[in-house]
Design an enzyme around this catalytic site. Structure first.
Site, mmCIF file in Angstrom:
data_model
loop_
_atom_site.group_PDB
_atom_site.id
_atom_site.type_symbol
_atom_site.label_atom_id
_atom_site.label_comp_id
_atom_site.label_asym_id
_atom_site.label_seq_id
_atom_site.Cartn_x
_atom_site.Cartn_y
_atom_site.Cartn_z
ATOM 1 N N GLU A 162 0.882 -1.170 0.000
ATOM 2 C CA GLU A 162 0.000 0.000 0.000
ATOM 3 C C GLU A 162 0.914 1.212 0.000
ATOM 4 O OE1 GLU A 162 -3.273 0.092 -0.176
ATOM 5 O OE2 GLU A 162 -3.512 -2.077 -0.065
ATOM 6 N N CYS A 220 -2.452 9.375 2.496
ATOM 7 C CA CYS A 220 -1.983 8.748 1.251
ATOM 8 C C CYS A 220 -2.931 9.063 0.110
ATOM 9 C CB CYS A 220 -1.834 7.239 1.429
ATOM 10 S SG CYS A 220 -3.304 6.445 2.100
#
Ligand code: NDP
Length: 496
Positions: free
Chosen positions: A240, A274
């Site tokens: 990720e 993010c």
């Protein structure tokens, strides 16, 4: 000031980015300590994997309840180690708990053995597929959402029947410890979730410890190192990574709402998300109105350590230079700062910065800034916006603002990202059934949803012969007439 392993004492000391005060200290786990944790996890994991799915679900719901009861305390620890407001920390915990609850309740449905059609060649077979636990999963997490992000891997991996060894960011070790302690309170006898502390070296030791899979969340640069370490033992990885997410504002969008969402998406959590909004592409006829409204909103937002501040300081001080460099680069190349500017980068905190007319090849457009800055550029139409949004090495998520949800869905399909929010920001992250993850430098593999449960399972196929067929092709005794039948089938069923 930041956390760092203290080489003299062998301890990792975390500090409050608002004050520099020590929050907690933990012994750094060396290779032997990491290996010992993995060995304990292997034992506990054997018990965990052997449980009836209902029993596993009940343990996970106990863990969930324990986390929920301790949520105010955990929010205080998150706030102390990251500098984010306590309410933001509590929201993060809430989201993590929603996912844990869903993973616990859906694991059996998704992973249990199911029959599949066996086809013409296998008419005598009972074919089944089952998703079995890997064993021990290593989880390496970042500091920006130190509960929500690693729990995206931990909850789904636990629900799939694995034990976990978790290495939190060196900036947020007390949060990681809190999670492991909460597991121990819910299930004192079995260390199914453990934590090891340290910096990159501890993470690298975890990669090489013989875990059965490694789930990494962090930057693309570290992801490459992690993959290289895991490659030595062919340990599979889920990555990720970061993002450079774009919001697209169409001509028919509600501009008040778009400006509000853009401001929260860009400046919330001090821009350290993010999937935060780092770029906005606005279709020409709405550009001036959008920029004016976003600028007005941005002037009302303030970062800092006071209770009234909407976000906190930069958790990782070295990011301040990167943020400043991106602003400088944008301005030096002809961009303009409508709100804030270079002076917005303070000693610990960055105030909101809105940049316009920034060339698409500047660092503020191409690299992850991870600060409360946003680039707003004008485009002729949504097609151009999509082309610019896709022109990135990252591909985590995007947002589309339009009153036409059907169109929004259609445009979403042209975006090269793992997730898209229409008329919202990050909304997909709150839906446990929706898988989350990116492509390109944003990584691969999925957490959340059915795919997230399967990500932490090894698929096993079983074909059980129920009776013998007159034609036995997998034998040295097969007959010429059997091969004649094969030739006939090839031409009759597949040759047209
Ligand atoms: P880093 O890549 O710096 O670190 C991530 C983790 O990896 C930390 O625990 C770090 O330890 C560890 N690590 C560092 N070096 C190694 C190594 N050689 N081997 C194994 N592990 C290592 O990321 P940050 O912590 O700075 O987090 C911010 C990044 O995370 C941003 O890019 C952000 O976009 C991304 N992110 C992605 C999310 C997603 O779901 N896609 C969600 C949240 C964040 P230590 O901290 O001790 O150095």
């Amino acid at each position: 000031m930041t956390a760092a392993p203290d080489t003299a004492s062998g301890e990792l000391i975390s500090t409050d980015p608002r004050t520099g005060a020590e929050v907690a200290r933990f012994p750094v786990a060396d290779t032997a300590a990491v290996d010992a944790a993995v060995a304990r996890a292997r034992d506990a994991g054997a018990w965990w994997a052997g449980l009836d799915p209902k029993a596993r679900r009940n343990w996970l719901l106990r863990f969930r309840a324990e986390l929920s009861r301790r949520s105010e305390k955990l929010a205080a620890v998150i706030s102390a180690e990251t500098g984010k407001p306590v309410d933001d920390a509590l929201l993060e915990i809430m989201l993590a708990i929603v996912h844990l609850d869903w993973a616990a309740k859906n694991a059996d449905r998704v992973l249990k053995r199911r029959g599949v059609g066996s086809g013409m060649m296998g008419a005598n077979l009972a074919a089944t597929v089952e998703y079995r636990p890997y064993g021990v999963i290593g989880v390496i997490g970042p500091w920006n959402y130190p509960v929500y992000t690693p729990m995206g891997s931990i909850s789904y991996a636990l629900a799939a029947g694995n034990a976990i060894v978790f290495k939190p960011s060196e900036l947020t070790p007390a949060v990681g410890q809190f999670l492991a302690d909460t597991w121990s309170a819910a299930c004192p006898a079995r260390p199914v979730l453990q934590v090891v502390h340290g910096s990159g070296a501890t993470g690298a030791a975890l990669c090489r410890s013989g875990v059965d899979k490694l789930a990494f969340t962090g930057s693309a640069a570290t992801a490459r190192t992690v993959m290289a370490s895991c490659a030595e033992s062919l340990t599979p990885v889920t990555i990720e990574g970061g993002g450079k997410d774009a919001m697209i504002v169409a001509s028919d969008a509600d501009i008040d709402n778009a400006a509000d969402i853009a401001a929260f998406g860009a400046f919330g959590n001090a821009g350290q998300t993010c999937a935060g909004v780092e770029r906005v592409y606005v279709v020409g006829d709405k550009y001036d109105e959008f920029v004016e409204k976003l600028a007005a909103k941005s002037r009302d937002i303030h970062g800092g350590s006071a209770d009234t501040d909407q976000y906190g300081p930069a958790t990782m001080p070295k990011q301040l230079k990167i943020i400043a460099d991106h602003i400088d680069d944008a301005l030096n190349r002809g961009g303009r700062a409508l709100v804030g500017g270079r002076e917005s980068v303070g000693e610990t905190t960055v105030q909101p910065v809105v940049l316009v007319d920034v060339p698409e090849d500047s660092r503020a457009v191409t690299e992850e800034t991870f600060g409360p800055t946003v680039v707003v550029n004008r485009v002729a139409n949504v097609d151009e916006a999509i082309a610019r949004a896709n022109d990135s090495t990252y591909g985590l998520s995007a947002a589309i603002m339009t009153k036409n949800i059907g169109k929004g869905r259609e445009w979403a399909r042209s975006l090269r990202t793992g997730a898209v929010a229409v008329n919202s920001f990050l909304s997909f992250a709150s839906v446990p059934a929706l898988p989350f993850g990116g492509i390109g430098d944003s990584g691969f593999g999925r957490i959340h949803g059915d795919d997230g449960l399967r990500e932490f399972s090894r698929v096993q196929s079983v074909a059980a012969q129920k009776f013998a067929l007159p034609m036995n092709l997998l034998s040295f005794d097969r007959k010429e007439r059997d091969m004649k039948t094969v030739r006939m089938m090839l031409s009759k069923f597949y040759g047209r």
